[in-house]
Every structure is written in C-alpha cells, then in structure tokens.
Design a protein around this motif. Sequence first.
Motif, PDB file in Angstrom:
ATOM      1  N   PRO A   1      71.118   9.126  59.712  1.00  0.00           N
ATOM      2  CA  PRO A   1      69.889   8.334  59.825  1.00  0.00           C
ATOM      3  C   PRO A   1      68.657   9.171  59.461  1.00  0.00           C
ATOM      4  O   PRO A   1      67.619   8.626  59.102  1.00  0.00           O
ATOM      5  CB  PRO A   1      69.875   7.911  61.294  1.00  0.00           C
ATOM      6  N   ASP A   2      68.769  10.483  59.545  1.00  0.00           N
ATOM      7  CA  ASP A   2      67.638  11.359  59.217  1.00  0.00           C
ATOM      8  C   ASP A   2      66.372  10.941  59.944  1.00  0.00           C
ATOM      9  O   ASP A   2      65.300  10.801  59.338  1.00  0.00           O
ATOM     10  CB  ASP A   2      67.399  11.387  57.695  1.00  0.00           C
ATOM     11  N   GLN A   3      66.516  10.748  61.239  1.00  0.00           N
ATOM     12  CA  GLN A   3      65.378  10.306  62.053  1.00  0.00           C
ATOM     13  C   GLN A   3      64.557  11.532  62.457  1.00  0.00           C
ATOM     14  O   GLN A   3      65.053  12.400  63.175  1.00  0.00           O
ATOM     15  CB  GLN A   3      65.919   9.585  63.297  1.00  0.00           C
ATOM     16  N   VAL A   4      63.346  11.601  62.008  1.00  0.00           N
ATOM     17  CA  VAL A   4      62.545  12.801  62.269  1.00  0.00           C
ATOM     18  C   VAL A   4      61.735  12.645  63.545  1.00  0.00           C
ATOM     19  O   VAL A   4      61.244  11.555  63.859  1.00  0.00           O
ATOM     20  CB  VAL A   4      61.610  13.095  61.073  1.00  0.00           C
ATOM     21  N   LYS A   5      61.609  13.753  64.286  1.00  0.00           N
ATOM     22  CA  LYS A   5      60.754  13.786  65.479  1.00  0.00           C
ATOM     23  C   LYS A   5      59.617  14.778  65.258  1.00  0.00           C
ATOM     24  O   LYS A   5      59.846  15.877  64.766  1.00  0.00           O
ATOM     25  CB  LYS A   5      61.561  14.245  66.699  1.00  0.00           C
ATOM     26  N   ILE A   6      58.428  14.387  65.664  1.00  0.00           N
ATOM     27  CA  ILE A   6      57.285  15.309  65.660  1.00  0.00           C
ATOM     28  C   ILE A   6      57.186  15.913  67.050  1.00  0.00           C
ATOM     29  O   ILE A   6      57.007  15.181  68.031  1.00  0.00           O
ATOM     30  CB  ILE A   6      55.982  14.576  65.290  1.00  0.00           C
TER      31      ILE A   6
ATOM     32  N   PRO B   1      73.512  21.790  64.719  1.00  0.00           N
ATOM     33  CA  PRO B   1      72.994  20.707  65.566  1.00  0.00           C
ATOM     34  C   PRO B   1      71.767  20.007  64.991  1.00  0.00           C
ATOM     35  O   PRO B   1      71.577  18.821  65.226  1.00  0.00           O
ATOM     36  CB  PRO B   1      72.657  21.411  66.886  1.00  0.00           C
ATOM     37  N   ALA B   2      70.935  20.725  64.238  1.00  0.00           N
ATOM     38  CA  ALA B   2      69.696  20.096  63.780  1.00  0.00           C
ATOM     39  C   ALA B   2      69.100  20.856  62.612  1.00  0.00           C
ATOM     40  O   ALA B   2      69.403  22.016  62.361  1.00  0.00           O
ATOM     41  CB  ALA B   2      68.676  20.047  64.923  1.00  0.00           C
ATOM     42  N   LEU B   3      68.234  20.169  61.882  1.00  0.00           N
ATOM     43  CA  LEU B   3      67.355  20.768  60.875  1.00  0.00           C
ATOM     44  C   LEU B   3      65.950  20.747  61.455  1.00  0.00           C
ATOM     45  O   LEU B   3      65.610  19.854  62.234  1.00  0.00           O
ATOM     46  CB  LEU B   3      67.347  19.924  59.605  1.00  0.00           C
ATOM     47  N   GLY B   4      65.117  21.703  61.051  1.00  0.00           N
ATOM     48  CA  GLY B   4      63.760  21.683  61.567  1.00  0.00           C
ATOM     49  C   GLY B   4      62.782  22.374  60.646  1.00  0.00           C
ATOM     50  O   GLY B   4      63.172  23.042  59.679  1.00  0.00           O
ATOM     51  N   ALA B   5      61.509  22.187  60.940  1.00  0.00           N
ATOM     52  CA  ALA B   5      60.457  22.817  60.146  1.00  0.00           C
ATOM     53  C   ALA B   5      59.219  23.008  60.998  1.00  0.00           C
ATOM     54  O   ALA B   5      59.008  22.285  61.982  1.00  0.00           O
ATOM     55  CB  ALA B   5      60.104  21.959  58.937  1.00  0.00           C
TER      56      ALA B   5
ATOM     57  N   LEU C   1      58.795  19.906  63.509  1.00  0.00           N
ATOM     58  CA  LEU C   1      59.581  18.741  63.097  1.00  0.00           C
ATOM     59  C   LEU C   1      61.065  19.007  63.341  1.00  0.00           C
ATOM     60  O   LEU C   1      61.522  20.138  63.186  1.00  0.00           O
ATOM     61  CB  LEU C   1      59.380  18.466  61.597  1.00  0.00           C
ATOM     62  N   MET C   2      61.795  17.970  63.688  1.00  0.00           N
ATOM     63  CA  MET C   2      63.233  18.142  63.875  1.00  0.00           C
ATOM     64  C   MET C   2      63.990  16.879  63.483  1.00  0.00           C
ATOM     65  O   MET C   2      63.551  15.767  63.740  1.00  0.00           O
ATOM     66  CB  MET C   2      63.551  18.492  65.324  1.00  0.00           C
ATOM     67  N   ILE C   3      65.131  17.090  62.836  1.00  0.00           N
ATOM     68  CA  ILE C   3      66.083  16.010  62.551  1.00  0.00           C
ATOM     69  C   ILE C   3      67.436  16.452  63.098  1.00  0.00           C
ATOM     70  O   ILE C   3      67.932  17.517  62.702  1.00  0.00           O
ATOM     71  CB  ILE C   3      66.211  15.750  61.031  1.00  0.00           C
ATOM     72  N   GLU C   4      68.004  15.675  63.973  1.00  0.00           N
ATOM     73  CA  GLU C   4      69.322  16.034  64.485  1.00  0.00           C
ATOM     74  C   GLU C   4      70.402  15.573  63.522  1.00  0.00           C
ATOM     75  O   GLU C   4      70.316  14.483  62.967  1.00  0.00           O
ATOM     76  CB  GLU C   4      69.510  15.422  65.884  1.00  0.00           C
ATOM     77  N   ASN C   5      71.388  16.429  63.310  1.00  0.00           N
ATOM     78  CA  ASN C   5      72.537  16.037  62.500  1.00  0.00           C
ATOM     79  C   ASN C   5      73.464  15.179  63.345  1.00  0.00           C
ATOM     80  O   ASN C   5      73.688  15.468  64.523  1.00  0.00           O
ATOM     81  CB  ASN C   5      73.299  17.266  62.012  1.00  0.00           C
ATOM     82  N   THR C   6      73.999  14.138  62.755  1.00  0.00           N
ATOM     83  CA  THR C   6      74.847  13.240  63.552  1.00  0.00           C
ATOM     84  C   THR C   6      76.216  13.008  62.941  1.00  0.00           C
ATOM     85  O   THR C   6      77.178  12.750  63.639  1.00  0.00           O
ATOM     86  CB  THR C   6      74.159  11.867  63.719  1.00  0.00           C
TER      87      THR C   6
END
Lengths: 363, 363, 363, 363
Positions: D62-67, D21-25, D83-88
């Motif tokens: 889109p690799d839209q990152v959220k803080i 569902p997502a990548l994160g750090a 940080l999180m980027i949702e896979n779409t």
Amino acid sequence: MSGNTFGKLFTVTTFGESHGPALGAIVDGCPPGLELSEADLQRDLDRRRPGSSRHTTQRREPDQVKILSGVFEGRTTGTPIGLMIENTDQRSKDYSKIAEQFRPAHADYTYHHKYGIRDYRGGGRSSARETAMRVAAGAIAKAWLSQQGIRVRGYMSQLGPIEIDFKSWDGVDDNPFFCPDPDKLPELEAYMDQLRRDQDSVGARITVVAEGVLVGLGEPVFDRLDAELAHGLMSINAVKGVEIGDGFGVVAQRGSEHRDEMTPQGFLSNHAGGVLGGISSGQPIVAHLALKPTSSITRPGRSIDVHGEPAEVVTKGRHDPCVGIRATPIAEAMMALTLMDHLLRHRAQNADVQVETPRLDQI
Amino acid sequence: MSGNTFGKLFTVTTFGESHGPALGAIVDGCPPGLELSEADLQRDLDRRRPGSSRHTTQRREPDQVKILSGVFEGRTTGTPIGLMIENTDQRSKDYSKIAEQFRPAHADYTYHHKYGIRDYRGGGRSSARETAMRVAAGAIAKAWLSQQGIRVRGYMSQLGPIEIDFKSWDGVDDNPFFCPDPDKLPELEAYMDQLRRDQDSVGARITVVAEGVLVGLGEPVFDRLDAELAHGLMSINAVKGVEIGDGFGVVAQRGSEHRDEMTPQGFLSNHAGGVLGGISSGQPIVAHLALKPTSSITRPGRSIDVHGEPAEVVTKGRHDPCVGIRATPIAEAMMALTLMDHLLRHRAQNADVQVETPRLDQI
Amino acid sequence: MSGNTFGKLFTVTTFGESHGPALGAIVDGCPPGLELSEADLQRDLDRRRPGSSRHTTQRREPDQVKILSGVFEGRTTGTPIGLMIENTDQRSKDYSKIAEQFRPAHADYTYHHKYGIRDYRGGGRSSARETAMRVAAGAIAKAWLSQQGIRVRGYMSQLGPIEIDFKSWDGVDDNPFFCPDPDKLPELEAYMDQLRRDQDSVGARITVVAEGVLVGLGEPVFDRLDAELAHGLMSINAVKGVEIGDGFGVVAQRGSEHRDEMTPQGFLSNHAGGVLGGISSGQPIVAHLALKPTSSITRPGRSIDVHGEPAEVVTKGRHDPCVGIRATPIAEAMMALTLMDHLLRHRAQNADVQVETPRLDQI
Amino acid sequence: MSGNTFGKLFTVTTFGESHGPALGAIVDGCPPGLELSEADLQRDLDRRRPGSSRHTTQRREPDQVKILSGVFEGRTTGTPIGLMIENTDQRSKDYSKIAEQFRPAHADYTYHHKYGIRDYRGGGRSSARETAMRVAAGAIAKAWLSQQGIRVRGYMSQLGPIEIDFKSWDGVDDNPFFCPDPDKLPELEAYMDQLRRDQDSVGARITVVAEGVLVGLGEPVFDRLDAELAHGLMSINAVKGVEIGDGFGVVAQRGSEHRDEMTPQGFLSNHAGGVLGGISSGQPIVAHLALKPTSSITRPGRSIDVHGEPAEVVTKGRHDPCVGIRATPIAEAMMALTLMDHLLRHRAQNADVQVETPRLDQI
C-alpha cells in the motif's frame, strides 16, 4: 531548519518533536560486520531515560528503540541504520499557555521569530528529548570504537556549587548523578531536594574521557579533533562552555608548566587533554562542559507574549530541575560520534602511514 | 589532511605552510555587489601582523594580501575570491633541529605520527601563520556583515594572571594587547618584559562580541549558532576552551538567576550571550576563548626524538611568548565567518517568515 | 556563487577568471607520501593547452603551474596543495562589446541575471579556461591512482557527424584531436578546416575509460559512483549528456542481451560500463560525454542587450571552434578526481572487508 | 555505506531495505509555513506504487506514508520532517537462492565484495523499493515549488524499440506507462505482453520537464544545475544515461544551429534544455534518462556463486519487467529535489540582485 546532521563520513541525522508521534535517526557510514542489537542501544538509553529518579522529570517514557534497517542477522550491513523511538507519555494540555508566551532563557522566543510557527508542546524540537536519538546513535559508535580498543566514559564533576573530585569509575553508573565519588552522594541528594522546594533549577559540569585513542585523529586546520568535539558538545541543549584538558585553566599557566613533557616511557602529564595541534596524541582525551540551569521553572518570571505585551510566566509541566543530571550519556555520545567519524576519516587518508617512532604510552 | 574548509554556504578554504612560498585562501559564496578592495583586508591583517611590537615574534612579514579573482571593478561578482600572501621572511635554518625532535606541547609529535612526513620549517602547516588567511577571509565577512548592520569586535580579557575588565572599545586597537582598559597597560607591559627574561610563555583569554545581529541565526540541532561558533573558535591554534555568555559561570547559577527576563523594552540581562536554543536572540553575541601558552620556549624541556630516544629540547627561532596577544583579530574573523554563513543560511529558508511579535531591543 | 568545490574527502576548490591575474586551486585530502612535482601536473596541462594546433583557440598561454604548498622535498605531506597558474595573454579589448550584449547559447545572459554583475572579459568565470585547474588537480589524482594500479585515459569518439571507432591507445596523444584511429585524421582535419571557413562551430563526443579499478567503489544510494561521475562530467563546460557503458543504447536492449554474464574466468561483456548498483565491478569503467558546439562564433546571431533591446551579436575574440577537441584531458581529470575520492571513502568504511569469493578478471 | 543524503541546503536522507520492517527518510531544510499533509505525499506514491497494473511487479504494497515530525497543525515548522512507510508484503522465502548466487547485471556481486555481508532478501538496499522515499520527499519539494510557480512533470518517451512522441500532458497519469500519446497505448500493451511471454525485460527512456523556473538557479562551476540534476537522475536505479536538452544530439550540431537565439519576445528555441553555463535560463528545463532492462528475469543466465563456482541463475520472485514503467514519478522527484535545493541556495546569496534587463518569456 537544516543542520540536523552531525558528522562527515559517519553521519547521524535526527528528527522528532517532544510530543510528536516519534523520534528517529538515520546513522549512515557504519562499517559492515559490526555485531549490533537493540539491546546494545537500549543500555545507554536507559541511562539517559527520564523518570528514573526523583531528581529528574517525572515524564515516563520507556524510550524503547527499534532498529528499522541496516542490521541483518545481528550484524551491520554497511547500509544506513534507521532508528525510531515512539513517544508514549505526551500530556500536551500541560503546555497550552506556552503557545502564547515566551519562557525566559528558553528557545521559545528565538524559534518563534525564526520560523514564525512552532510546535510548542513540550518545547517541540527544542526539547532535550531530542537527545535520546543522539544517545542511541552514540551507542553504535561506542560499540564500534570498543572493537578498536577505545572506551568513552563520563561523569558529573560539579553540581551547582558542589565540586566533585574524580575518585573512581566504579559506581558512576549506579547513582542518578553519574557521580564518581560515592561520599558526595548525600550532599547531592540534599541539594536537589532543597532545590525542588525552592522551585528552582541549577547548572552542572560534566567531564567526558576517551581512553585507548590512537595517535593521529583529527584533520587540521578547521576540522581539528578538538574543534569538532567542541561543536558536538556545544550542540547539546543547555551547554554554554566547552574545555579540552585544562581548558580555561591554561590562561594563567606558563609554557614551562603547561607543556606535557615526553619521555620514552610516556607523557609526564596531560594538560593538553589528549589533543596537540588538533590531532589526538594517544593520551586520554578529556573534555568538560558547562550546562546552564533549566529555564522551565515554576517561579514566576517576567517576559512578553506573542503580541509583545508583558507577561508573567510560570512554567507548569514536567521538567528536569538540573538538565546536567541526565547529560552524561549525551556527552559520551557526542564524543563517541566525533571519534568514530574521525577514525574513519583517518583511515581513508592515512592508512598507509608508517613511522619508526614508537607511540608513547599514556601515563 | 582534509578539513581545510570552514562554513557551509559561505566557505573559506585555506592552504599554506609557514616557510613555503605563499599562503592562500578561496572564499566561496560571497554575494555579488559588495564593495571590496585589498585595503579592506589589509586593515585586519595589519592588526594581526607579527613584529609590530616587542611583545610578539620578531619575524618581519608585510603580509600583503592580493585578490586574484572574484572582484571586478571594485565589487564582488559572486564568483570565488582567490587570496594570496607571499611569505618573505623565512629563515629556515633556525629550525633544522626540529626535524628530528618533538617540542613538548607542540603539534610536532602528532603530525609526525599522522602523516609520516612533515614540513618542519617554522611548524609548517601547524604554525599560527596559517591564521593570516582566516583574518583576510574574515575581513570580507566583516565588510558584508557591516552592510547588514552587524559589527564584530574583540579584546583581551585576561593575560596570564592579570584579569582585564572591559572599560571601553576606544583605544582597544591602539595598543598591542587589544586591551580595553588603558590603565592596565603598564602592568601588561611589565608582565611581558619579565616573561621574556624568564624565557617563558603564558596563556590569555580573549572576548569577542557581535552587535546588531538579528533574531534567528543558527540551525538547530547540530548546527546551532553557538555550536558552530565553538567549532570555529576552538579551531584557532592554541585554544583550549570556549564559552558563550556566562560560560562555565552557569554551573553554579540558579535558573531564577541565569534566565534573562524580557520586557517590552528589551531583555533585562544577557547571561545567555545572545544565543537561546542555538539561535541568536538579537542581543549581543558574546564568546570567550582560552589560549594556552606558546609551546616554543627557550627553556629546556624533556622530550623524545624520531627514533624514540630521550632528547632535551630548546626551541630557537622566533616565537610569540603569548599567542593570545595577536589572537583578537583571529577570533573576530572566526566569529564573522560563522555569522555570515548563518545569515546566508537563514535567508535561504526563513526569508519569508513574518511575525507580529516585535523584536526586542538589546538592553 | 558557491559550488566551486568537487569531492567529499578528496576535494578540489578552484578560483579564477579568464582575464584575471591568475587561476588557482586548493587540493585537499591527498594522502601523504606521494611523489609529486610540478612536471607531473604540467604534462596534462600541456595536453589541454590552447594554441597548440590550428584547430583550437589562438590564445597563447603557457599554463605554467606552480605548487605553493603541501609538497615537501618532492613528496606530498597530507596538507592542502595550493596551485596557481598566472594568466599572461589577456587581450581584454577584444571583448568590450560583450559587456552590453548576450551571446546566444552562452552563459552571459544567465550570469547577468543571477549576479547582476559579471566579469565579461573572455567570459570571466564561465570561460573554459577554468578547466585548466581541473586538469592540474586531476593530474594529482592520476598520480595517486597510478600507484593503486588504476589508469584513466580518454579519446574523441565523434567529431560532429564523423564517428570514430576505437582502434588503439597508441597515438591518441600524438594528434590534436585525441583520435584513436590514425586513419581518420585526414577527414577530421578537412572537416575542421571547412568549419573555420564556414565561421561555425561543432559538437563532439568524448569517451573516458578507467582500467584497474577494484570492486567496491561507490556509495549507494545517492553517491553512487556513476551518479558522481555524471555530476563531474556534466559540470564540464558545454557538456549536455553523459552515458555509462551502453548509455542510451540500453533503452532498446532486452535484459537477456544487456546483462553481463559471469564465469569464473571473468565477465563475458561490459554493457554496464563497469558499474553495477552504483558500485564498481572491477571491469573497465566506461563513460561517454556529449559536448555542444561553441556558442562564440563569428556568424551573426539574434539576441538582446542588457536593456532588453534587440541586438545582432557577432563574437570576435579567440575561440575554439570545437571545445570537444581539448576536452579529453578535462574528462579524464573529472573521472580521476571522482575515482580517487571514492577510493578514499571506500578505504574509510570497507577497509576490513574480506570475502572468500574471488574477484573476477576483466574480460 | 555512506552517501544516503541528497542535497546541500534542502536535504533528503533515506534508509530501508526491501524486506526490512520499514523504509524511511528525513527531509531537512524545508522552509516553515508550507501546507502539507500525508495525502499530498500519497498522491505521488500511488503513481509509483507496485502492482497497479499487470505490467509491473505483483508485489502488493500500500506504500502508506506517515509524517512523524516537522508538521504541526497542517503546516511545516521548519524542523526536520520524518517519513516512514512500513513494508507489508515481504515474501522472503522467494529469494533464498540469491544469498549464494549473483544475478548477472545486478548489484549482488558488487555489494557482496564491498560489504562482505548483504541483506539479499528482495535485493535489500539495492532494490528499487528504496525509491519510494525519494518520491515521498519529492512530493514535499513539488508542493513548495508549486507555491513558487514551478511545475515538474514527466513522461515515458521510449519503451524498448518504441519511440513515443510527446502529444499532450492530458492523460499521462491515466495510463500505467505515463505515455503522452494515447494512440501508442495498444502498441505498448502488446509489447509488454509479448515481453512477459518471452520471460525477458526491456529498457526505457523517460523525459522530465520543469516549467516556471526563474532565471538564475545553479551554482557554477561544480554545482551547476545540470550537473546536480545529472547526479540526481543517474542515482536512480538502472539509469545509464542522462541528457539535458538536445543531449547527445548536440554532437552533430553546428553552433549556428544549436544556439537558442533571443529576441525581446523570448527565446526562439530550446536546444539547451533550459540551462546555460550551468544556470537556469527561465526556459523549461528538459532532461532525459535511459533506464536499462531489469536484471532479474526468469531466463537462465551464466554466473558464479559466492565460492567462485559457475552457476546458472534463474531469478524467481516478483519483478518489474521494465523498471522504466514506474520511473517517471521517481525522475520527477529527483528533479524537484534538485530544483528546490538550488532555489534555496539561490535565495541565500542572490536575494538582493536586481537588474534592469527583463527576463525573457519562454517561447
């Protein structure tokens, strides 16, 4: 700030502020093949969840956890497990005054000086809300430890002046206090109701116990099992004391009284709380922790503001009158995380050790 | 065994068995330019040294420390500082029976199971002799902290049943107990003399205090200053409990009573022991630790041998009847190491922080 | 300076300056029960020892290592292993001028700026003499790996412009260059003799190979086996490049050419150098490293002094004209330390993994 | 799997699978007060983003990152940054065959043996998609370094057989290859078009440069700046070699040629690549890395399946024919993370160092 990681081989790193968009954690080092679902984590989160009785904060958070990685077709893959809980019930306007003032006994003053900037909404990072991710991560550790025959449980052993004797594990989870003596419940309820009327808060003592632990966990000399357990438990918000076994009771004990004698049938007592020389003895591991009364109370207190001027502080917002009430699952989580980390470390270096000597039964 | 390193940026790694050729340590991360000599380390080593009164073990060790690297022309160079103390008074024959038996309450049993092999002479690695290197390393931390205006001192606050009120720092170092109340000395002496006649041992409570600490040390959430202090203090041999400030006393306190109110003139009390939210508040940091009675006593006790057979254990050899008596310098060392590590970590990330708010005086 | 520790579970921490009283190390995390003696360590130390041929520095150091702890009755106990080598042939007067000047391409200038103070005698901590303790610690890792069927060996694959093809492991240890092709020896000898006459130094390329490694070592994503190997090898004095398998050769390769195809009989090639996705594949692990020419040469060079004034530097003292000549045992040591650390980490988390798929033979 | 954390004081911990569902750090240890927005991170993410030219994978993310934490009112607070980027754009059906087969030169085989279970969809954790979080975290490091006057940039220095000379930073970001010589672009385009027709992949060489670095970063002996840089760069997917400065070119160099002479006006050359004795010299830090050709190609290759049977593998799905094309921002990120971590470590221990000697200008 650094220092948001716990553990050496099995590590938990967390983020999140009380009123930010979400809390999260990365759990790294979980062996592959463990059956795991969000429901396994939710069980403990629900035990810690705010708003489930009139004795805790009235903030309503479902604390619904999502697993974002590291689990495939119901089993862990050995890759890092990403966890997230979205915040839903932030009422930030309640906290506006805190931006300018320091609540006595709160982290406001120290965060302000250390960082020069702080997210004051709901205590930001210093909020006990942070512990939700510990509980979620601890549930993973519990699930794995359970496969190894290890069970971690806790209960409240004192609420303010009321000491609570351990009667039975039955029913501990069925009351809002994690009280192991059902006969004490009316007294606890009455005390808390009066406390609210007094607009005050109170401390508590929690006891956590791990059963089924093998002999040998713990790495002397600095990474002793009890030392790392003390680290983990003292890192919980509001904790001011940690004891292993008889704890401060040992000060007045004689050696002939304290020592846990051994027979081929087992240990004859457990004053040590299951740790000898920093290494688990196979007996139940017993730890106690002392939690201070919540600093956020509605009784006015003297303080200063960010300009150094005197200020009278009255804390509005929604707070737990006794943080100890919800602390049992958190303490369990920290013990579970510590044990799992040490069990993995033990396997690395001592996997081949074999001795003729039998392992003693617990008494 | 791993786990022989303490600290993150300022690290101490130790080695050495009670009856091996030498004890040693590597102290890494000390800033360059600090004036340092072997005499600076020897002062604290002498305070911890065995055999300096009739109330401690009669093993005679000069504990003469050598600096093998990291100091050039009287100043630290920033490179790792190698330390060594050669063992001189080993009488290994005293301990031969221990090879086959487990002393109750001792690490014998857990080391045996964990490692399958142990250097049983004098307790090997589990001997309190290991703490000599902590004291040597701690003296380096004290020297550096002193330059920053920080002073770490400790005293005995209870010996067995005898509670000792803090009267004054004067004279603490002039008696074998580190007792801060000279009027109590005859009672302590008499108690210890009777204890020896009883062939028994007893516990103790030690208090350590750091003064002059700036606001801001400690890294929430897991590496809180109090959590790492608890880690360090609980890692000392025989420690079973750690308290910060009022410690377990907070359980029965109300929030309105516990909170340390602030005025522009300073904090009005220090129930918190100088730590709020895991970060130093600028008040004195106060910690207490509970040490259990020595397990090695000459009164017979029930145990088992390595074959699992019942055994009656009588510990010969030279032992402290109260390990707490020599524990004060060790506790100081662990607090000094923790503070120095955190001060360096603080400088890394918060060096640029500036706030208008004045730092409150200590009360 | 911090950063004197290598490894995560199996750690090596070192201290010591070129002209100080001693070099030392603490090796922590070695499993108990390994047969180990000082002779086991001495073998590799002798391979690295200076002054054993006319092509290396003429400093005469016996490099006699002492084991100070962690070994009891010929076997490791699981407690930290203290190691020490006393320096005996310091001629500090040779180096007096270096105190005021910076040798071009040497660490003099950077140490001076970083620490403000440096032990300039013989290069102090920046001397390649520091690597003696790596070799001693690496010998412990080799001994343990050998029990697991893993063998680590290295050779010189290029000296200055002279490329050396691998012919055979036989005889590698019988010549001062660790040259795997006896026919090349006269050319190497002649080259080095001319180099000395030219008062110059030269670079070298070393290759290290580990055979018998199981599938599965390495922890993605940041602690990949190849990443930590690169870390270890690049940390050796004078190393400026590290390659795994085909290394920089892969840049011009096509995927169809680079990929190591598999059949039930084994891999058909080893362009990858035994690592896929950061995890060992079971094939030989192959790494190459590039060592720069020694900076300490007697040909005059332009530099500045500590006052910023121009200076002509001529390095007296005893130096290796090619540090690469003695680098083979050091590179082996760093590979052995990396593999042992990863094998222990692998056991911690993957001990229970079982798959039906056979492990492919090496080709 | 553990090992998903990079850095010591400034740490980055990542999670996420290619088709989860997502990548994160979690980025921990960032000093407070840094201006930071999602747009600052997005800039570099867009440079790495797939599908932005015909020469990279056609997966559209889109690799839209959220803080999610650690930033308050536009500035960092010192608390951990989630940080999180949702896979779409997951098309998992493309990969079904990979579950049963091992692509040659891919991590399939090693993951399978190490973990016994793997998320095979899109390569799971071993996918280069993981590097998105490195780029996001690296952008934070770049923003902070920029405040300290340090700039990190990279370019492609070789694509397959085509060597690319550095002409100018202008335009590097304006072409899909990060090519620093606009005249080479037609040749690169033509090569890639032919490569696709050949159904093959190819390697590449990337160069990264940091300018404005102060003298003194890096902690000898194991945590040398170049060693940790090698660690970080080698941890990038597909990297098989790392060079600092002249790298493998030093093997054939003489000392008189390699050494970078110094004058009061500055260094006269930079063969060392800005690192001497593991510590930055103040010159530009220059590193090169070699990336292997993508293993996922549509040309059939010999392999085995999970039962050990022979299999012909043809990789469908969407893949980069040259992972090196998108690697420049990733390499920049790893260099930025390394430098920021070391700058913070340097401040901790060397903040007080003052020397009379001027810092040399870069040439």
